[in-house]
Design a protein around this motif. Structure first.
Motif, PDB file in Angstrom:
ATOM      1  N   ARG A   1      15.250  -3.154  10.200  1.00  0.00           N
ATOM      2  CA  ARG A   1      16.410  -3.323   8.884  1.00  0.00           C
ATOM      3  C   ARG A   1      16.205  -3.700   8.249  1.00  0.00           C
ATOM      4  N   LEU A   2      14.483  -4.052   7.167  1.00  0.00           N
ATOM      5  CA  LEU A   2      14.153  -4.888   6.075  1.00  0.00           C
ATOM      6  C   LEU A   2      14.030  -3.488   5.452  1.00  0.00           C
ATOM      7  N   ASP A   3      13.117  -2.670   6.227  1.00  0.00           N
ATOM      8  CA  ASP A   3      12.546  -1.383   5.408  1.00  0.00           C
ATOM      9  C   ASP A   3      12.356   0.317   6.340  1.00  0.00           C
ATOM     10  N   ARG A   4      13.205   0.360   5.692  1.00  0.00           N
ATOM     11  CA  ARG A   4      14.073   2.049   6.764  1.00  0.00           C
ATOM     12  C   ARG A   4      13.080   3.134   6.764  1.00  0.00           C
ATOM     13  N   ARG A   5      11.650   2.502   6.216  1.00  0.00           N
ATOM     14  CA  ARG A   5      10.371   3.325   6.417  1.00  0.00           C
ATOM     15  C   ARG A   5       9.637   2.851   7.572  1.00  0.00           C
ATOM     16  N   PHE A   6      10.222   2.093   8.277  1.00  0.00           N
ATOM     17  CA  PHE A   6       9.743   1.826   9.932  1.00  0.00           C
ATOM     18  C   PHE A   6      10.471   1.926  10.204  1.00  0.00           C
ATOM     19  N   ARG A   7       9.900   2.853  11.763  1.00  0.00           N
ATOM     20  CA  ARG A   7      10.722   2.907  13.109  1.00  0.00           C
ATOM     21  C   ARG A   7      10.334   2.217  14.289  1.00  0.00           C
ATOM     22  N   VAL A   8      11.687   2.320  15.109  1.00  0.00           N
ATOM     23  CA  VAL A   8      10.684   1.836  15.993  1.00  0.00           C
ATOM     24  C   VAL A   8      10.822   2.415  17.491  1.00  0.00           C
TER      25      VAL A   8
ATOM     26  N   ILE B   1       0.699  -0.980  -0.217  1.00  0.00           N
ATOM     27  CA  ILE B   1      -0.072  -0.013   0.083  1.00  0.00           C
ATOM     28  C   ILE B   1       1.375   1.476  -0.242  1.00  0.00           C
ATOM     29  N   LEU B   2       1.883   1.367   0.320  1.00  0.00           N
ATOM     30  CA  LEU B   2       2.775   2.259   0.687  1.00  0.00           C
ATOM     31  C   LEU B   2       3.290   2.574  -0.387  1.00  0.00           C
TER      32      LEU B   2
ATOM     33  N   GLN C   1       3.992   9.187  -5.011  1.00  0.00           N
ATOM     34  CA  GLN C   1       4.522  10.584  -4.884  1.00  0.00           C
ATOM     35  C   GLN C   1       4.341  11.227  -3.971  1.00  0.00           C
ATOM     36  N   LEU C   2       3.948   9.904  -2.439  1.00  0.00           N
ATOM     37  CA  LEU C   2       4.475  10.552  -1.035  1.00  0.00           C
ATOM     38  C   LEU C   2       5.431   9.633  -0.128  1.00  0.00           C
ATOM     39  N   ARG C   3       6.499  10.572   0.638  1.00  0.00           N
ATOM     40  CA  ARG C   3       7.095  10.199   2.022  1.00  0.00           C
ATOM     41  C   ARG C   3       6.435   9.072   2.730  1.00  0.00           C
ATOM     42  N   PHE C   4       6.804   8.086   3.184  1.00  0.00           N
ATOM     43  CA  PHE C   4       6.370   7.642   4.110  1.00  0.00           C
ATOM     44  C   PHE C   4       7.253   7.074   5.633  1.00  0.00           C
TER      45      PHE C   4
END
Length: 322
Positions: A67-74, A36-37, A42-45
């Protein structure tokens, strides 16, 4: 047309997801959310995953995902503070031009994110997601939820939209207003409604929970409802003034009746049963009224401590700029 920030970058959308013992559903969640992201180039997530003191493998799986996807923060909290606190932690950390809170159990479909963003593009600061079909929930939960909304909105000046949960989009202006609210005992649905702003609603059908079990027992839902009522209404306090006044008026009337009957018919032996019932009834009313007072005094006591709503043990992935 691609929307950009003043510095020329595409708009940033923050998705805030509280997690508590959700290890069984993380793989499905990320497999559902990531496409979905990707469909919105056209957007940053940024996806802010708040681990609320999980005791299973939730944190390890979230770290692997970041670590797999830099868009995910914990964001790792120091212990379990509850969903409202975890949601607050995620919203405080969000830096997006728009923020979307969502649960990890996929009952609120991530597929709706594009529609929420489209309404935001049209100029709405708040886009609500309303559940028009809650057949996935139990009959008892649907009934009690409907009753709560009716009671809350009847006695409170702040109306909480019925069948609207935390799933929504809020603009940066709305988020900054929300962050100004200082209370520690947080009823987020009420706080979302309190800040106002121009809003619209999108309807959707709620799915069954994808994995695991709900963390809200009947007792926790009851306490949650009490928090909602006492956070935004003083009606439970006021009602005891009227009950006390009515009781005093009835007592005076009954006293006058006793005096007149004694003057006319003489003294008789009163019944023990009626006296016992009257004492127990009035005593019960007094205990209930003290309990209501205790709820409000307890909230005052907790707020005056000024303890933080949550404590962050560690942040992971902040070095990744969206």
């Amino acid at each position: 047309m691609q929307a950009t920030t003043p510095c020329g970058q595409p708009d940033l959308v923050s998705i805030v997801v509280p997690f508590f013992n959700e290890a069984d559903g993380i793989e499905l969640f990320q497999h559902t959310l990531r496409p979905i992201l990707d469909s919105q180039p056209q957007l940053r997530f940024e996806v802010i995953c708040v681990d609320d003191g999980s005791r299973d493998g939730t944190l390890d799986l979230l770290l692997a995902l970041s670590r797999l996807d830099r868009r995910f923060r914990v964001i790792e909290l120091s212990r379990n503070f509850g969903k409202e606190a975890a949601l607050t932690a995620g919203i405080d950390a969000a830096s997006g031009d728009a923020v979307i809170p969502i649960d990890a159990d996929l009952q609120d479909p991530p597929e709706l994110i594009a529609a929420l963003i489209a309404e935001w593009r049209r100029g709405y600061d708040v886009v609500l997601a309303r559940r028009v079909d809650r057949s996935a929930d139990s009959y008892l939960k649907r009934t009690t939820a409907s009753l709560f909304y009716k009671v809350h909105n009847q006695i409170s000046t702040i109306k909480v939209p019925q069948d609207v949960g935390d799933y929504r989009l809020m603009s940066r202006a709305a988020i900054e207003a929300l962050k100004q609210l200082p209370e520690n005992q947080r009823f987020m649905k009420g706080l979302f409604a309190w800040v106002g702003f121009r809003s619209t609603t999108i309807d959707y059908v709620r799915h069954a929970r994808s994995r695991g079990e709900t963390k809200f027992s009947g007792w926790r839902l009851w306490n949650f409802a009490i928090d909602g009522v006492t956070s935004f209404s003083t009606a439970p306090l006021k009602v005891w003034t009227y009950i006390g006044g009515a009781g005093a008026a009835l007592s005076l009337c009954y006293a006058a009746f006793i005096v007149l009957r004694t003057l006319i018919l003489g003294v008789d032996v009163p019944g023990f049963a009626s006296l016992l019932v009257a004492i127990l009834f009035l005593g019960s009313l007094q205990l209930i009224s003290i309990g209501v007072l205790g709820e409000y005094i307890g909230r005052i006591y907790l707020e005056t401590k000024r303890r933080p709503t949550y404590i962050v043990r560690q942040r992971h992935g902040d070095e990744h700029e969206p």
